[in-house]
Scaffold this active site. Structure first.
Site, mmCIF file in Angstrom:
data_model
loop_
_atom_site.group_PDB
_atom_site.id
_atom_site.type_symbol
_atom_site.label_atom_id
_atom_site.label_comp_id
_atom_site.label_asym_id
_atom_site.label_seq_id
_atom_site.Cartn_x
_atom_site.Cartn_y
_atom_site.Cartn_z
ATOM 1 N N ASP B 21 17.481 12.946 53.509
ATOM 2 C CA ASP B 21 16.284 12.427 53.394
ATOM 3 C C ASP B 21 16.206 10.980 53.318
ATOM 4 O O ASP B 21 16.964 9.388 52.605
ATOM 5 C CB ASP B 21 16.716 12.186 51.274
ATOM 6 C CG ASP B 21 15.336 11.723 50.596
ATOM 7 O OD1 ASP B 21 13.895 10.981 51.636
ATOM 8 O OD2 ASP B 21 15.411 11.063 49.544
ATOM 9 N N LYS B 82 10.389 2.971 57.072
ATOM 10 C CA LYS B 82 9.476 3.580 56.522
ATOM 11 C C LYS B 82 7.806 3.276 56.414
ATOM 12 O O LYS B 82 7.490 4.125 57.059
ATOM 13 C CB LYS B 82 10.241 4.248 55.255
ATOM 14 C CG LYS B 82 9.510 6.268 55.425
ATOM 15 C CD LYS B 82 9.960 6.636 54.262
ATOM 16 C CE LYS B 82 9.755 7.991 54.031
ATOM 17 N NZ LYS B 82 10.229 8.843 52.673
ATOM 18 N N GLU B 181 8.473 16.233 51.691
ATOM 19 C CA GLU B 181 9.333 15.349 50.611
ATOM 20 C C GLU B 181 9.440 16.626 49.389
ATOM 21 O O GLU B 181 10.240 17.259 48.506
ATOM 22 C CB GLU B 181 9.401 14.525 50.525
ATOM 23 C CG GLU B 181 10.133 13.453 51.132
ATOM 24 C CD GLU B 181 9.733 12.165 51.686
ATOM 25 O OE1 GLU B 181 8.820 11.333 51.054
ATOM 26 O OE2 GLU B 181 10.787 11.358 52.449
ATOM 27 N N ASP B 203 5.548 13.407 43.655
ATOM 28 C CA ASP B 203 6.617 12.655 43.853
ATOM 29 C C ASP B 203 6.266 11.104 44.619
ATOM 30 O O ASP B 203 5.338 10.850 45.613
ATOM 31 C CB ASP B 203 6.937 13.021 45.541
ATOM 32 C CG ASP B 203 7.473 13.256 46.145
ATOM 33 O OD1 ASP B 203 8.712 11.595 45.662
ATOM 34 O OD2 ASP B 203 8.332 13.194 46.578
#
Lengths: 128, 616, 175
Positions: B21, B82, B181, B203
């Site tokens: 992850d 990210k 994810e 999420d």
């Protein structure tokens, strides 16, 4: 690739937008549409009953720039022509004049169909 | 029978595949053991590796070791990288001011971060985080780790996905699959064990928000729809609190700290602690000690909620759209799963409960559940997990530019991947030699409102009258959600060359150069690594062939075909032990070519087998 | 790989009415066989095949599970291309609708109710067309004659036109 200047000009300054009285004996109305894009085009002609010359033409088109330009050009062209002469206008002429790209050729077909439909409507009225 | 099968290829225990992850705030690595997915701790025993990289004079500091550098050396310390993946300068203009580091010249299509006297692209920074996770995994498992499943936000576009894959390559990891994810989280929950039904995964991570709706039946996890916002997350909540604190300090101390990197980082830390505590207690005092001065402010949960309510509300529109796209109503959703640290905030839970009219699942640690799911997916790819299968979708529609800047969609969003579309292109001018295809991603009608993905140049078209050439172009989105394009001439049937110019991101050559320049080079001889990787590839194809020869399709092969395969096989075995990776790879490719038809027959047999027993 | 016939790919006869739960079963079964995740350890050539086959499977499923897409697919295979003719009987109404849309865009809110009425009318037309299509599908499946396909082609054109209109009105009313 981009649109030709003529298309842009007809799109930005469309000629002969408006409508004529549908009930008038001298007026022929052509209403056509394209199923894939939802375009709809109304083209009307007003004919001098003695000479057979188209004295006025109006249109209103809902659709893309090419469709608007095609119908604008069509009204310019039919004015001053006789009904028979107007029937000679082909979509290819519109394509060439406006340099329409291949994906927009159907717009010129629509304009040709609209001229034919308007003339047909006018003739139908006269035969009654 | 030839002697091939008796040859010992050495230790054939399959190399592990880990699940990673790669998060905005924290990153984790996990693997499947006999009892299920397990998160691998770092050297400091912590499960979470802070997604922070410091570039100093010596070796880069990564993770928790770089935490203090956020304050001591903010200009050379990168966090939340990210948010920068697969983006250009224009995309980050708004938040660029919040980052203490600067962007270098030439950042239009790929950002270049200026850190000291060097520049780094976001994939290179992410690669350093991946490398740390790889080392942690190797230390824990006691063997080399070169293959991984890496998770990405479901709503990541092609460029962001490609950038993540590039990061893997630079870190020396073969990224077998990018998994979304929320989908990974649903795998970790093992919801298929309970019952078949419809679930929603909400999420809210550090920098991204995803919502996915899945249908689960007999171990198949079929994503029905996904939606989200790649620029919405806990970071935004932090920034809200941060701004207030900075304003307070300005009026109390008469000092503007917003351009002071160290102070901002100290304050950010205070803000995050305050936010986290507010999930458990009704009021918290946020404070900062800086250069002998002190700042305090009490914040009540109600105040905090009023401050961030619009951020939470921004997640609800994607949720509603997603439910609608799935062709469902909220009542039809059986269960809701919460993922991401930000879902610990009570206001977020309330909003989810009200929207879905269901009490969400929170049994698993929301910060670990994605990595655990990635490990399950790694197990599926390694063949260890047989009963589960993920069928994911592409989050954004794929379109091509038409005349007048209008998009014509060729693959719609929420299409199950792999997905493909074929379009025929021709020329507009006599003798035209090139056709340029501009591919975009997005839902809007005009090219300028969509995300430019790449331009594909069909070259060397036979000079013919306009409209005569017919080039059939196939757009294929693979199981990672990444596009590839192939073209062939319809008249001759010949493959047509396509030159790809990505709008955002690195070219293949640039990635290759980065691999060569990577920090990995200092530790390991590059050639030796190449050889090892080539042998691993050879192992894979040899093992696959061994299996294939037991398959019914083998019997369908004509004798000359079998002989050709045998020969290619023996040649590969002869060069297997050499140190020449180019030679090994050349023979792998030869064997691969020889087995093309075998693969096709096997696939056809698979289709027939699958249909056997169905009523027609 | 040239795209194979979608119906054959699923082991089905080319029919316009399909048992959807059965189609889903077949889709899941084929997915378990073909999906790239099931071939991750295989040689590159097999992985390539799996990717191709699985893309076709998904494309085929997407097409066959939707009645309109399924019918369009079958018609195209049988050589019935989409026509360029708009349903003449609707044109006047469509023209008026477009006028109203233009007025709304121009800021005249009073046309909203007219548009809402138009939406209801077109939605009803859509339902009517769908019901008609269902009948036509059944008739074709009982005796697959090309003549029946011509009728279906016309009904689908009409449907497409109406659904475009509904979408257009929808997006103007709820931007």
């Amino acid at each position: 690739m981009a649109y030709s200047e003529k298309v842009l000009d007809h799109f930005a300054n469309p000629r002969n937008v408006g409508s004529l009285d549908r009930g008038d004996q001298r007026v022929g109305t052509g209403m056509v549409g394209a199923p894939e894009c939802g375009d709809v085009m109304k083209l009307q002609i007003q004919v001098n009953e003695e000479t057979g010359v188209i004295e006025d033409a109006k249109f209103k088109t809902f659709g893309c720039g090419s469709a608007i330009a095609s119908s604008s050009l069509a009204t310019e062209w039919v004015k001053g022509k006789t009904v028979d002469e107007a029937l000679e206008i082909r979509n290819v002429d519109i394509v060439n004049e406006l340099s329409l790209p291949p994906v927009k050729i159907h717009c010129s077909v629509l304009a040709e169909d609209a001229i034919k439909a308007a003339i047909e409507d006018y003739r139908k009225k006269r035969s009654h | 029978m030839s002697s091939v099968l008796q040859i010992d290829f050495g230790d054939r225990t399959p190399e592990p595949v880990v699940g990673i992850d790669l998060g905005t705030t924290n990153s984790l690595v996990a693997f499947m053991d006999l009892t299920g997915p397990k998160v691998i701790p770092g050297e400091d025993g912590d499960h979470l590796v802070l997604s922070v990289v410091h570039i100093g004079e010596g070796a880069p500091l990564v993770g928790n070791a770089a935490r203090q550098m956020l304050i001591d050396d903010p200009e050379r310390t990168v966090y939340s990288v990210k948010r920068l993946m697969g983006r250009g300068l224009a995309d980050v203009a708004q938040e660029a001011g919040l980052f203490p580091f600067r962007f270098a010249e030439g950042s239009e299509s790929v950002l270049r971060l200026r850190l000291g006297d060097r520049t780094f692209t976001p994939p290179e920074i992410s690669a350093l985080i991946l490398l740390q996770l790889k080392r942690n995994a190797e230390a824990c498992l006691g063997r080399p780790v070169t293959r991984a499943v890496v998770t990405v936000p479901a709503y990541f576009n092609d460029a962001q996905r490609q950038a993540t894959k590039d990061a893997g390559r630079i870190a020396g990891l073969d990224v077998l699959r990018l998994v979304n994810e929320p989908t990974a989280a649903s795998l970790a929950y093992g919801l298929d064990k309970r019952q078949d039904g419809i679930i929603a995964v909400y999420d809210l991570g550090g920098g991204t928000f995803d919502i996915s709706i899945l249908k689960i039946r007999e171990g198949i996890f079929e994503v029905l729809a996904t939606n989200g916002d790649t620029h919405l997350g806990g970071d935004d909540i932090d920034n809200r609190l941060l701004r207030i604190a900075l304003e307070d300090i300005q009026s109390e101390w008469g000092q503007d700290l917003s351009h002071n990197g160290s102070a901002v980082q100290l304050l950010r830390r205070a803000v995050i602690e305050t936010k986290e505590q507010l999930s458990f207690v009704p009021r918290v005092t946020m404070h900062l000690e800086y250069q002998g001065r002190s700042y305090q402010r009490e914040i009540a949960r109600e105040q905090f909620e009023a401050l961030v309510r619009d951020i939470v509300d921004r997640t609800l529109t994607p949720c509603r759209n997603c439910i609608q796209d799935a062709g469902l109503t909220a009542e039809q959703i059986d269960e809701v799963v919460l993922v991401g640290g930000s879902t610990r905030i009570p206001l977020v839970r309330q909003a989810v409960e009200i929207l879905f009219r269901a009490r969400p699942h929170t049994e698993l640690n929301p910060e670990e559940v994605v990595a655990m799911g990635a490990a399950v997916q790694a197990g599926i790819l390694a063949g260890e997990v047989q009963d589960k299968l993920l069928l994911d979708v592409t989050p954004l529609s794929l379109g091509i530019e038409n005349m007048g800047g209008v998009v014509s969609k060729i693959i719609h969003r929420n299409s199950t991947i792999p997905a493909s579309a074929t379009e025929v292109f021709t020329t507009a001018v006599d003798g035209q030699r090139n056709v340029l295809i501009h591919v975009v991603q997005g839902e809007r009608e005009l090219v300028k409102d969509c995300r430019s993905l790449a331009r594909f140049d069909l070259k060397d078209i036979e000079p013919l009258p306009a409209g005569a050439p017919r080039i059939e172009v196939r757009f294929l989105i693979d199981a990672n959600g990444i596009l590839s394009v192939t073209a062939r001439d319809q008249r001759t049937g010949k493959e047509h060359s396509v030159e790809v110019k990505p709008s955002y991101g690195l070219t293949d050559e640039q990635v290759e150069a980065m691999i060569r320049d990577s920090f990995e080079r200092a530790e390991e001889d590059f050639a030796a690594r190449q050889t090892r990787e080539a042998r691993l590839e050879a192992d894979t194809i040899l093992a696959a062939l061994e299996k294939a020869r037991a398959h019914a399709a083998w019997l369908e092969m004509a004798e000359p075909e079998k002989a050709a395969i045998e020969q290619a096989l023996n040649e590969l075995l002869t060069v297997y032990c050499s140190d020449d990776h180019v030679l090994i790879r050349a023979h792998i490719e030869k064997l691969n070519q020889a087995t093309l038809r075998l693969a096709e027959v096997m696939m056809n047999t698979a289709v027939r087998t699958a249909l056997k027993g169905t009523k027609v | 790989m040239d795209a194979p016939d979608y119906f054959q790919f699923f082991g089905l006869e080319a029919r316009l009415s399909i048992d959807l739960p059965d189609l889903e079963n077949r889709f899941y079964r084929l997915s378990r066989q073909l999906h790239p995740d099931r071939h991750a350890q295989a040689a590159p050539s097999e992985r390539e095949r799996s990717l191709e086959a699985s893309a076709i499977l998904n494309d085929a499923y997407r097409t066959l599970r939707d009645p309109v897409a399924r019918a369009e697919y079958l018609l195209k295979q049988q050589g019935f291309e989409q026509s360029k003719q708009a349903p003449a009987e609707l044109l006047d109404e469509v023209f008026d609708l477009n006028l109203a849309l233009e007025e709304l865009r121009g800021g005249d809110v009073s046309v909203r109710s007219r548009l809402e009425a138009a939406r209801e009318r077109f939605l009803a037309l859509l339902q009517e067309t769908d019901a008609g299509l269902e009948g036509l599908f059944g008739a074709y499946d009982r005796s697959p004659a090309p003549a029946a396909l011509g009728e279906i082609r016309a009904a689908l054109n009409r449907r497409k036109y109406i659904s475009n209109l509904v979408q257009q009105v929808e997006s103007e009313l709820n931007p």
